[in-house]
Design an enzyme around this catalytic site. Structure first.
Site, PDB file in Angstrom:
ATOM      1  N   LYS A  89       0.855  -1.192   0.000  1.00 31.30           N
ATOM      2  CA  LYS A  89       0.000   0.000   0.000  1.00 31.30           C
ATOM      3  C   LYS A  89       0.883   1.231   0.000  1.00 31.30           C
ATOM      4  O   LYS A  89       1.779   1.370   0.840  1.00 31.30           O
ATOM      5  CB  LYS A  89      -0.896   0.019   1.257  1.00 31.30           C
ATOM      6  CG  LYS A  89      -1.884   1.164   1.267  1.00 31.30           C
ATOM      7  CD  LYS A  89      -3.075   0.830   0.398  1.00 31.30           C
ATOM      8  CE  LYS A  89      -3.940   2.051   0.115  1.00 31.30           C
ATOM      9  NZ  LYS A  89      -3.385   2.900  -0.964  1.00 31.30           N
ATOM     10  N   GLN A 110       7.180   4.185   4.045  1.00 29.62           N
ATOM     11  CA  GLN A 110       5.800   3.710   4.064  1.00 29.62           C
ATOM     12  C   GLN A 110       5.655   2.446   4.911  1.00 29.62           C
ATOM     13  O   GLN A 110       4.623   2.233   5.545  1.00 29.62           O
ATOM     14  CB  GLN A 110       5.340   3.432   2.629  1.00 29.62           C
ATOM     15  CG  GLN A 110       3.836   3.367   2.453  1.00 29.62           C
ATOM     16  CD  GLN A 110       3.205   4.744   2.375  1.00 29.62           C
ATOM     17  OE1 GLN A 110       3.724   5.640   1.751  1.00 29.62           O
ATOM     18  NE2 GLN A 110       2.062   4.911   3.030  1.00 29.62           N
ATOM     19  N   LYS A 125       5.456   1.782  -3.183  1.00 27.47           N
ATOM     20  CA  LYS A 125       5.441   3.129  -3.749  1.00 27.47           C
ATOM     21  C   LYS A 125       5.714   3.009  -5.240  1.00 27.47           C
ATOM     22  O   LYS A 125       6.358   2.050  -5.693  1.00 27.47           O
ATOM     23  CB  LYS A 125       6.513   4.009  -3.086  1.00 27.47           C
ATOM     24  CG  LYS A 125       6.156   5.486  -3.039  1.00 27.47           C
ATOM     25  CD  LYS A 125       5.095   5.811  -2.010  1.00 27.47           C
ATOM     26  CE  LYS A 125       4.784   7.294  -2.000  1.00 27.47           C
ATOM     27  NZ  LYS A 125       3.831   7.659  -0.940  1.00 27.47           N
ATOM     28  N   ASP A 165      -0.117  10.634  -4.824  1.00 26.35           N
ATOM     29  CA  ASP A 165       0.991  11.317  -4.174  1.00 26.35           C
ATOM     30  C   ASP A 165       1.195  12.594  -4.996  1.00 26.35           C
ATOM     31  O   ASP A 165       0.255  13.056  -5.673  1.00 26.35           O
ATOM     32  CB  ASP A 165       2.244  10.427  -4.162  1.00 26.35           C
ATOM     33  CG  ASP A 165       3.345  10.953  -3.232  1.00 26.35           C
ATOM     34  OD1 ASP A 165       3.302  10.628  -2.037  1.00 26.35           O
ATOM     35  OD2 ASP A 165       4.237  11.680  -3.698  1.00 26.35           O
ATOM     36  N   ASN A 239      -2.790  19.207  -2.040  1.00 27.33           N
ATOM     37  CA  ASN A 239      -3.836  18.574  -1.255  1.00 27.33           C
ATOM     38  C   ASN A 239      -3.539  18.582   0.240  1.00 27.33           C
ATOM     39  O   ASN A 239      -4.375  19.007   1.053  1.00 27.33           O
ATOM     40  CB  ASN A 239      -4.028  17.134  -1.758  1.00 27.33           C
ATOM     41  CG  ASN A 239      -5.051  16.362  -0.966  1.00 27.33           C
ATOM     42  OD1 ASN A 239      -4.736  15.784   0.068  1.00 27.33           O
ATOM     43  ND2 ASN A 239      -6.268  16.339  -1.445  1.00 27.33           N
TER      44      ASN A 239
END
Length: 449
Positions: A89, A110, A125, A165, A239
């Site tokens: 993930k 991550q 990733k 991302d 974001n």
């Protein structure tokens, strides 16, 4: 001790010319060194070395046609880092700077971030050295379709679930999802960050920024403080930054600066809901420089990229939310000199090692990204659960779950501080050690695979 030192040397020697990856690995290794000394099992089974070695690295050619009918070529990647705790993930980054080193550092970070959430999430990733800026919707769509034509072989709802991302928002996720669905003839939750009408989740766009502010709130409670009336700096204007600003306003904070790749805005009067809505229009709709913000509001001053950055502005709290290594030691010293009490990372590894070392030696509260910005992947994990169940949870329910997850991460850090006799409020070492121990236990239980 020589054996332990050889661990780090071995990892670096096996991965030459990967500065960002080395930086991430060295930070974690320094944190967990006392744990390795105390537990021969971790050393004998080479658990740290195994965590540093991706389970799979996939690289591929991405050919697409621009609006002039010319063929363009980019490099695409997916790093499947660790699946001890669940399916891979992690986000996709479309940016010219993307290379194997950057993606390996992001995937390595991550692993620890996902472990801290308490959800069943492995880590990965990916992305490409493609720049969506200045591209038409048609060009972005054709690129995404071409990227997925190769990547679909390696991802799946229970295998690897990418998200967004830098350079990958709902538009890009939509094109990627549509291509996967067409190829596989399946409507499954293979990507997170989808639109709410087609399998997405409430609160996913807000999650990283909101979670960052929740974590900062819990950090401040440890020193009997809160965010009300605190002067704040938020780097970036994407974001994460937008929703960090939004949640800071909800908490009564005063946000006086933000930035993008062209420069930074300083607005001494502070952001308002109206100003934030305009910033979202400029960045999300018009896709322009934030200099347009200063054109509209007299109180705001735009400073182009140069020797000066927004970290020169006096503030109580700083939230670096742009990109890796954006804040160096001189910035940290200036922030502290100007009265900083808290810095929490919204981006991945935005502070250089020297900046982190300086902050750790002062009484500034420092929130490492793997803990403080874990809200995004946490809600991505909840989106995956909703997809498997075939239902939606309400925004209020997800807000409660997000706050609970960020509180649990904070409490896990505090428990690790006590368990390992770390310095008070040493969130960096606590996050690294707590996550490592969880991953190591799972890898040990699953055998040498």
């Amino acid at each position: 001790m020589s054996t332990l030192n050889n661990i780090l040397k071995s990892v670096i020697d096996k991965n030459p010319n990967e500065a960002e990856f080395h930086q991430a690995v060295e930070e974690v290794f320094e944190s967990i060194l006392p744990v390795l000394k105390a537990n021969n099992l971790y050393v004998d089974e080479k658990l740290f070395e195994r965590i540093c070695e991706p389970e799979r690295i996939i690289s591929f050619r991405v050919c697409w046609t621009d609006d002039q009918g010319k063929v363009q070529i980019n490099k695409g990647y997916r790093i499947q880092m660790n699946s001890a705790l669940g399916p891979y993930k992690g986000g996709l980054r479309f940016h010219p700077s993307v290379n194997q080193s950057i993606l390996k550092f992001l995937a390595f970070e991550q692993v620890f971030k996902n472990a801290l959430t308490g959800l069943m999430l492995g880590a990965g990733k990916g992305g490409a050295d493609f720049n969506p800026k200045g591209k038409s919707d048609g060009e972005v769509m054709r690129f995404c379709q071409s990227w997925m034509m190769e990547a679909y072989r390696h991802i799946g709802h229970f295998t690897d679930v990418p998200a967004g991302d830098i350079g990958v928002g709902e538009r890009e996720i939509g094109y990627l999802f549509g291509t996967y669905k067409k190829i596989q003839n399946e409507f499954q939750g293979v990507l997170t960050g989808k639109g709410k009408d087609w399998g997405g989740s409430f609160l996913r766009p807000e999650a990283t920024g909101y979670g960052l502010v929740h974590f900062a709130h819990f950090m401040l409670t440890e020193i009997d403080e809160n965010l009300n009336d605190k002067v704040c700096l938020v780097s970036g204007a994407g974001n994460v930054s937008q929703f960090a600003i939004e949640k800071l306003l909800h908490e009564g904070a005063k946000v006086v600066a933000f930035s993008d790749s062209t420069g930074f805005i300083h607005d001494p009067e502070g952001m308002t809901e109206e100003k934030l809505d305009y910033l979202k229009t400029v960045k999300n709709g018009q896709r322009k420089s934030i200099s347009a913000f200063a054109d509209k509001y007299d109180s705001a001053k735009f400073t182009a990229v140069g020797d000066k950055n927004l970290w020169s502005i006096p503030a109580d709290c700083a939230f670096p939310c742009a990109t890796q290594n954006e804040l160096d030691e001189s910035d940290a010293k200036l922030l502290k000199q100007n009265g900083l009490i808290l810095l929490a990372e919204g981006a991945n590894m935005p502070c250089t090692p020297k900046a982190i070392n300086y902050l750790q030696k002062t009484n500034v509260l420092y929130g490492p990204g793997k803990a403080s910005n874990a809200g995004g992947v946490a809600v991505s994990g909840l989106e995956m659960t909703q997809n498997r169940m075939g239902r939606y949870w309400t925004k209020s329910d997800l807000e409660k779950q997000l706050r609970t997850i960020m509180k649990d991460i904070h409490e896990k850090c505090l428990e690790t501080i006590i368990k390992h006799d770390l310095q008070k409020q040493d969130y960096l070492n606590a996050a690294n050690i707590g996550a490592f121990e969880k991953i190591a236990r799972a890898m040990h239980a699953q055998g040498t695979v």
